[in-house]
Design a protein around this motif. Sequence first.
Motif, PDB file in Angstrom:
ATOM      1  N   GLY A  42     -10.862  -0.802  12.097  1.00  0.00           N
ATOM      2  CA  GLY A  42     -10.021  -1.001  10.921  1.00  0.00           C
ATOM      3  C   GLY A  42     -10.079   0.211  10.034  1.00  0.00           C
ATOM      4  N   GLU A  43      -9.529   0.089   8.842  1.00  0.00           N
ATOM      5  CA  GLU A  43      -9.482   1.231   7.958  1.00  0.00           C
ATOM      6  C   GLU A  43      -9.596   0.770   6.517  1.00  0.00           C
ATOM      7  OE1 GLU A  43      -5.751   3.426   7.645  1.00  0.00           O
ATOM      8  OE2 GLU A  43      -6.958   5.189   8.183  1.00  0.00           O
ATOM      9  N   MET A  44     -10.244   1.590   5.724  1.00  0.00           N
ATOM     10  CA  MET A  44     -10.332   1.269   4.312  1.00  0.00           C
ATOM     11  C   MET A  44      -9.570   2.336   3.539  1.00  0.00           C
ATOM     12  SD  MET A  44     -13.707   0.457   2.168  1.00  0.00           S
ATOM     13  CE  MET A  44     -14.115   2.018   1.467  1.00  0.00           C
ATOM     14  N   LYS A  45      -8.726   1.879   2.594  1.00  0.00           N
ATOM     15  CA  LYS A  45      -7.980   2.853   1.798  1.00  0.00           C
ATOM     16  C   LYS A  45      -8.305   2.621   0.334  1.00  0.00           C
ATOM     17  CE  LYS A  45      -3.988   3.522   4.735  1.00  0.00           C
ATOM     18  NZ  LYS A  45      -2.556   3.340   4.893  1.00  0.00           N
ATOM     19  N   VAL A  46      -8.506   3.694  -0.386  1.00  0.00           N
ATOM     20  CA  VAL A  46      -8.747   3.557  -1.810  1.00  0.00           C
ATOM     21  C   VAL A  46      -7.684   4.363  -2.546  1.00  0.00           C
ATOM     22  CG1 VAL A  46     -10.400   3.818  -3.662  1.00  0.00           C
ATOM     23  CG2 VAL A  46     -11.205   3.421  -1.352  1.00  0.00           C
ATOM     24  N   GLU A  47      -6.995   3.669  -3.462  1.00  0.00           N
ATOM     25  CA  GLU A  47      -5.956   4.358  -4.217  1.00  0.00           C
ATOM     26  C   GLU A  47      -6.395   4.508  -5.654  1.00  0.00           C
ATOM     27  OE1 GLU A  47      -1.850   3.109  -4.087  1.00  0.00           O
ATOM     28  OE2 GLU A  47      -2.361   2.030  -2.270  1.00  0.00           O
ATOM     29  N   PRO A  48      -6.140   5.644  -6.237  1.00  0.00           N
ATOM     30  CA  PRO A  48      -6.499   5.807  -7.649  1.00  0.00           C
ATOM     31  C   PRO A  48      -5.483   5.074  -8.521  1.00  0.00           C
ATOM     32  CG  PRO A  48      -5.390   7.750  -6.850  1.00  0.00           C
ATOM     33  CD  PRO A  48      -5.478   6.828  -5.686  1.00  0.00           C
ATOM     34  N   ARG A  49      -5.924   4.709  -9.722  1.00  0.00           N
ATOM     35  CA  ARG A  49      -5.010   4.054 -10.636  1.00  0.00           C
ATOM     36  C   ARG A  49      -3.895   5.021 -11.032  1.00  0.00           C
ATOM     37  NH1 ARG A  49      -6.442  -0.434 -13.990  1.00  0.00           N
ATOM     38  NH2 ARG A  49      -8.609  -0.033 -13.507  1.00  0.00           N
ATOM     39  N   THR A  50      -4.291   6.233 -11.267  1.00  0.00           N
ATOM     40  CA  THR A  50      -3.283   7.243 -11.567  1.00  0.00           C
ATOM     41  C   THR A  50      -3.461   8.378 -10.574  1.00  0.00           C
ATOM     42  OG1 THR A  50      -4.815   8.223 -13.085  1.00  0.00           O
ATOM     43  CG2 THR A  50      -3.161   6.791 -14.036  1.00  0.00           C
ATOM     44  N   LEU A  80       0.848  -1.188   0.000  1.00  0.00           N
ATOM     45  CA  LEU A  80       0.000   0.000   0.000  1.00  0.00           C
ATOM     46  C   LEU A  80       0.878   1.230   0.000  1.00  0.00           C
ATOM     47  CD1 LEU A  80      -3.035  -0.330   2.382  1.00  0.00           C
ATOM     48  CD2 LEU A  80      -2.984  -0.130  -0.093  1.00  0.00           C
ATOM     49  N   SER A  81       0.917   1.895  -1.137  1.00  0.00           N
ATOM     50  CA  SER A  81       1.669   3.141  -1.125  1.00  0.00           C
ATOM     51  C   SER A  81       0.743   4.154  -0.501  1.00  0.00           C
ATOM     52  CB  SER A  81       2.017   3.549  -2.548  1.00  0.00           C
ATOM     53  OG  SER A  81       0.835   3.811  -3.242  1.00  0.00           O
ATOM     54  N   SER A  82       1.301   5.013   0.297  1.00  0.00           N
ATOM     55  CA  SER A  82       0.419   5.954   0.979  1.00  0.00           C
ATOM     56  C   SER A  82       0.594   7.332   0.391  1.00  0.00           C
ATOM     57  CB  SER A  82       0.723   5.947   2.474  1.00  0.00           C
ATOM     58  OG  SER A  82      -0.469   5.917   3.188  1.00  0.00           O
ATOM     59  N   SER A  83       0.099   7.504  -0.804  1.00  0.00           N
ATOM     60  CA  SER A  83       0.237   8.822  -1.399  1.00  0.00           C
ATOM     61  C   SER A  83      -0.810   9.741  -0.805  1.00  0.00           C
ATOM     62  CB  SER A  83       0.057   8.724  -2.912  1.00  0.00           C
ATOM     63  OG  SER A  83      -1.311   8.672  -3.217  1.00  0.00           O
ATOM     64  N   GLU A  84      -0.639  10.998  -1.049  1.00  0.00           N
ATOM     65  CA  GLU A  84      -1.581  11.964  -0.486  1.00  0.00           C
ATOM     66  C   GLU A  84      -2.956  11.802  -1.095  1.00  0.00           C
ATOM     67  OE1 GLU A  84      -0.135  15.904  -0.767  1.00  0.00           O
ATOM     68  OE2 GLU A  84       1.357  15.604   0.814  1.00  0.00           O
ATOM     69  N   ASN A  85      -2.981  11.092  -2.205  1.00  0.00           N
ATOM     70  CA  ASN A  85      -4.231  10.947  -2.923  1.00  0.00           C
ATOM     71  C   ASN A  85      -5.091   9.793  -2.433  1.00  0.00           C
ATOM     72  OD1 ASN A  85      -4.756  12.944  -4.592  1.00  0.00           O
ATOM     73  ND2 ASN A  85      -4.350  11.837  -6.499  1.00  0.00           N
ATOM     74  N   THR A  86      -4.533   9.037  -1.470  1.00  0.00           N
ATOM     75  CA  THR A  86      -5.284   7.878  -0.994  1.00  0.00           C
ATOM     76  C   THR A  86      -6.482   8.335  -0.172  1.00  0.00           C
ATOM     77  OG1 THR A  86      -3.213   6.704  -0.871  1.00  0.00           O
ATOM     78  CG2 THR A  86      -5.086   5.708   0.272  1.00  0.00           C
ATOM     79  N   LEU A  87      -7.638   7.768  -0.520  1.00  0.00           N
ATOM     80  CA  LEU A  87      -8.856   8.069   0.249  1.00  0.00           C
ATOM     81  C   LEU A  87      -8.890   7.126   1.437  1.00  0.00           C
ATOM     82  CD1 LEU A  87     -11.998   8.537  -1.958  1.00  0.00           C
ATOM     83  CD2 LEU A  87     -11.065  10.080  -0.261  1.00  0.00           C
ATOM     84  N   GLN A  88      -9.161   7.656   2.614  1.00  0.00           N
ATOM     85  CA  GLN A  88      -9.199   6.792   3.786  1.00  0.00           C
ATOM     86  C   GLN A  88     -10.534   6.936   4.485  1.00  0.00           C
ATOM     87  OE1 GLN A  88      -5.874   7.496   6.291  1.00  0.00           O
ATOM     88  NE2 GLN A  88      -4.408   6.864   4.756  1.00  0.00           N
ATOM     89  N   ALA A  89     -11.065   5.801   4.937  1.00  0.00           N
ATOM     90  CA  ALA A  89     -12.310   5.838   5.710  1.00  0.00           C
ATOM     91  C   ALA A  89     -12.191   4.798   6.813  1.00  0.00           C
ATOM     92  CB  ALA A  89     -13.500   5.531   4.823  1.00  0.00           C
ATOM     93  N   PRO A  90     -12.522   5.174   8.042  1.00  0.00           N
ATOM     94  CA  PRO A  90     -12.384   4.215   9.138  1.00  0.00           C
ATOM     95  C   PRO A  90     -13.512   3.174   9.099  1.00  0.00           C
ATOM     96  CG  PRO A  90     -13.306   6.260   9.947  1.00  0.00           C
ATOM     97  CD  PRO A  90     -13.012   6.461   8.489  1.00  0.00           C
ATOM     98  N   LEU A  91     -13.189   1.947   9.537  1.00  0.00           N
ATOM     99  CA  LEU A  91     -14.224   0.932   9.734  1.00  0.00           C
ATOM    100  C   LEU A  91     -14.549   0.957  11.223  1.00  0.00           C
ATOM    101  CD1 LEU A  91     -12.687  -1.987   7.674  1.00  0.00           C
ATOM    102  CD2 LEU A  91     -14.320  -0.276   6.941  1.00  0.00           C
ATOM    103  N   THR A  92     -15.815   1.038  11.542  1.00  0.00           N
ATOM    104  CA  THR A  92     -16.168   1.172  12.955  1.00  0.00           C
ATOM    105  C   THR A  92     -17.176   0.108  13.366  1.00  0.00           C
ATOM    106  OG1 THR A  92     -17.896   2.704  12.365  1.00  0.00           O
ATOM    107  CG2 THR A  92     -15.816   3.670  13.048  1.00  0.00           C
TER     108      THR A  92
END
Length: 970
Positions: A128-136, A109-121
Amino acid sequence: MPPDDKSQKRVEKLFSELEKISTLREPQMEGESGVKGESQPAHDAPAAGSEMESLLLRIRQLEAQIKESDQRADAIKAQSAASALIYEKEEVGYAYSGEKILPLRSVKLSSSENTLQAPLTASGETIGEMKVEPRTERTWTVEEANMTSAVAQQVSLQIQNLRLLAAAERARAEAQAANRQFTHQNWESFMDGIRNSERIGYVYDQASVVPFEESAPEKPDFQETVNVLGEHVGNLFLKTNPDHPLTGEDKELVSAVARQIAQQVENLRLLADASRARANAEEATRRLTRENWQSFTTQKAGALGYAYDSIQVTPFGNTRAPRNISIEQPLSVRGETIGQLTVAGLKNVSPEALELANNIAAQVSAHIENLRLAEQTQNTLIVTENLYTASRAITATSNEVDTMKELVKYIDHTELDRIVVAVKVSDNPVTAHVVAVWDREGMEERFLGNRFTDQQIPLVSHMRINEATLVSDFNDAPHIDPVTQKTFKMLGVLSAAILPIATSSELLGWMLLETTHQLRQFTTESVQPYVTLSGQVATVIQSQRLFELNEKRARELETVAVVSTTASTTLDPDELLQSVVDLTKERFNLYHAHIYLADESWSTLLLASGAGDIGRQMVMTGHAIQMNTEKSLVARATRERAALIVNDVRTEPDYLPNPYLPDTRSEMAVPMISGDKVIGVFDIQSDVTGYFSQEDANIYTTLALQVAVALQNARLYQEQSATVAQLRELDRLKSSFLANMSHELRTPLNSILGFADVMLEELDGPLTENMNNDLGLIYKNGQHLLHLINDVLDMAKIESGKMNLNIEKFNLQEIIEEVTSITSTMASEKNLALFIEPDSDHEVEINADKIRLRQVMINLINNSIKFTEKGKIAIHVAREENNVLISVKDTGIGIPMELLESVFQEFTQVDTTTTRKVGGTGLGLPISRRLIQMHGGRLWAESSGIDGEGSTFYVFLPIEAKIEEEPKVK
Ligand code: ADP
């Protein structure tokens, strides 16, 4: 015949006659109940006595061995660390990448500034946490961020459901395992080893019980001692999973198991006692030369003696004592004279006769003693055997009332008039509920079901849990308070033994042994067996309660899981609410369940769903409650944001009865909270008073929370689908508008271009230089406009689904060559080398729309030429199984990495200034991509973004076009 022989014969005859008498009657026993005596029997008895002694010794030995092995076990270090896993480990994470779901370990998981993060509660806690990375590299839109958090919420809910389900299953499995262990048979065979004294311990690893040969753990995670009658006979060790420390409940369960084991050990001891007593009795009886002599002692009371007149033996009865006594020989046992042997009518008494009489007296004494001993042993046997049978019967019961009834059955009531067993049903005030009664006069019904509080019998709240209270006479009982005395006297009780039914820490009830006709002196010894028994009863009841509680909780958690899973998988809010109330009512066995939802302004609670026909009817009538209704339980729960319980609606002054629900007796209202907003109330009702506990409130709160989240999701989904439908409609309208417009625009534009061309050709006469320039501009811009219109038309056609492909078979090489020749002029104008790589596959034949593929290739090559100042444009064709990969590589300005995807969006251009210079609409690539996709292929770009290194565009096409029927709508 010498006198000795003659006497011998006579004695034998005497014995046989006596035996005859004895067999005439049924053997009957009477006399004192078995006090265990260690008395030394006279004459023949020593052998039996010594055997008893050795038996006892053996038992002590065994007990000592058990103790010793326990100590040994305690002392030696635990070697084995392998412990049974109680809880499974949970996977740490998953990634969804490139159409695959992978465990998180294998994905970086690269943690670029563009990664969307949402906590799992779960219940407000981050799990936990969910991360969404864009293709570009690109920024996310607000909608995407919202969507991500909605998905995270759904995932959280699902995880929570799975956890709940797992917890429910675990609880059930644990309860079942505990129950399995409680079953009498298992433990009997399990504990058999104690008697054999060979095995010192056992290990239960959730699958089987195996002997435990190693030493006990030095530092067990949890340890419980096994005590029998206050004596420490063993230990119970537990290894736990460090991730799941034992809860208070678990510990309680372990304690119950330990008590259960203790009880079984005690049972086995009782059994051993009983068999020992039996062996002793048999031994003693066997040693008696004539087995049926019991009747002899039986007649002690009626006939104090027997007479033998050298013909037959007759009971002495009331006949006068003989006269003319020749010999008087005392019958004595251990120095005690217990009777006398009298011989009458002898003329002269020879020393031999005296000797003989002496002998007979000694023999008779020994027999009498043996008989007494046999009787005593028999009595001990009866008591211990009784106790054992009682204990077995009690252990086998499955509910409290049966247990108590069984207890009453096994109490010897010969000297009692009434036996009462009561269960403690409340602590405040202490209340005794009579559940089992025996009454000599058959008055059971008068007492059964009665309740007594400490107001009537203050004694119940003062009694110690390990102490029996004995009252020999209620008219003279200074140790008993006057109120208790009065109550007992009112019930006609003269004497009583009040025994607590209690575990080591908790009083569960009382057992009362009473006389109503005559006074009885109860002693600690005489009630001792029942103290033991009531201790066992307490253990059994506690296990039953614990088991029931566990079962109930497991069932409830399971229901919560089922209901909330159903809720989270239902997308229609109305359907969701209906299935929640129906399922809840049915699964929790309720009288009614319904859900009110708050309106926008939070002023009214509107009935949204109700279980069954009544519920639907109430919903139809638009049943509603004002939020500020003071008395309403539902409104109060909303205002106070907490679960509220009314356990008896008839005694609740503020209760608002509902005419639709006449049988409601107890009610609970649980707020449904989503985020920090109360969105409604979950209201459930039972036709049983006192149905809801605090425990229930917790469970329903969890359920209400889940339903609230599911409802929010369903609403969101509904909103979204409505929006999507609207957007689709809008898109379709726009596309068809554009298609029409383009058509309308193209016709006049064509004539503008046509006439401009005619004028430029000077067919209408010569032009001045200015006119030529102006007309040139008109023509150029007209061309641009036409181009734009064509593109827009294409796009509109694609979007509205009107673009049809015309599939035919052709050689790819032909098309590529045609395109290069068309574009070559433009390339050579810029001094660019444009060529097909020599190692390309020239033979590939594909099935596709020839014209559209040519359009795509022209667009790609044109772009390359447009954005390349020097160098080359190389085209390459390669077959890959059933596909073909075409690449167009240039040495131009390239495309920044983060824009590699956006160039495929309509009207997107990397640099508007460049494009303005080179011309273009920003529609070429989007159209190209759609066309390729319609063939079942893909189009993408790669570039380092560095000027001079250029970009490469790839077209990946199946050899046989897989026509996409409905083009995807963006
Ligand atoms: P246009 O009509 O503007 O070329 P396209 O959709 O074909 O529209 O291309 C969109 C944008 O993608 C271009 O404006 C340009 O910025 C970028 N682009 C396309 N092809 C290349 C390429 N070979 N090299 C650099 N940039 C390119």
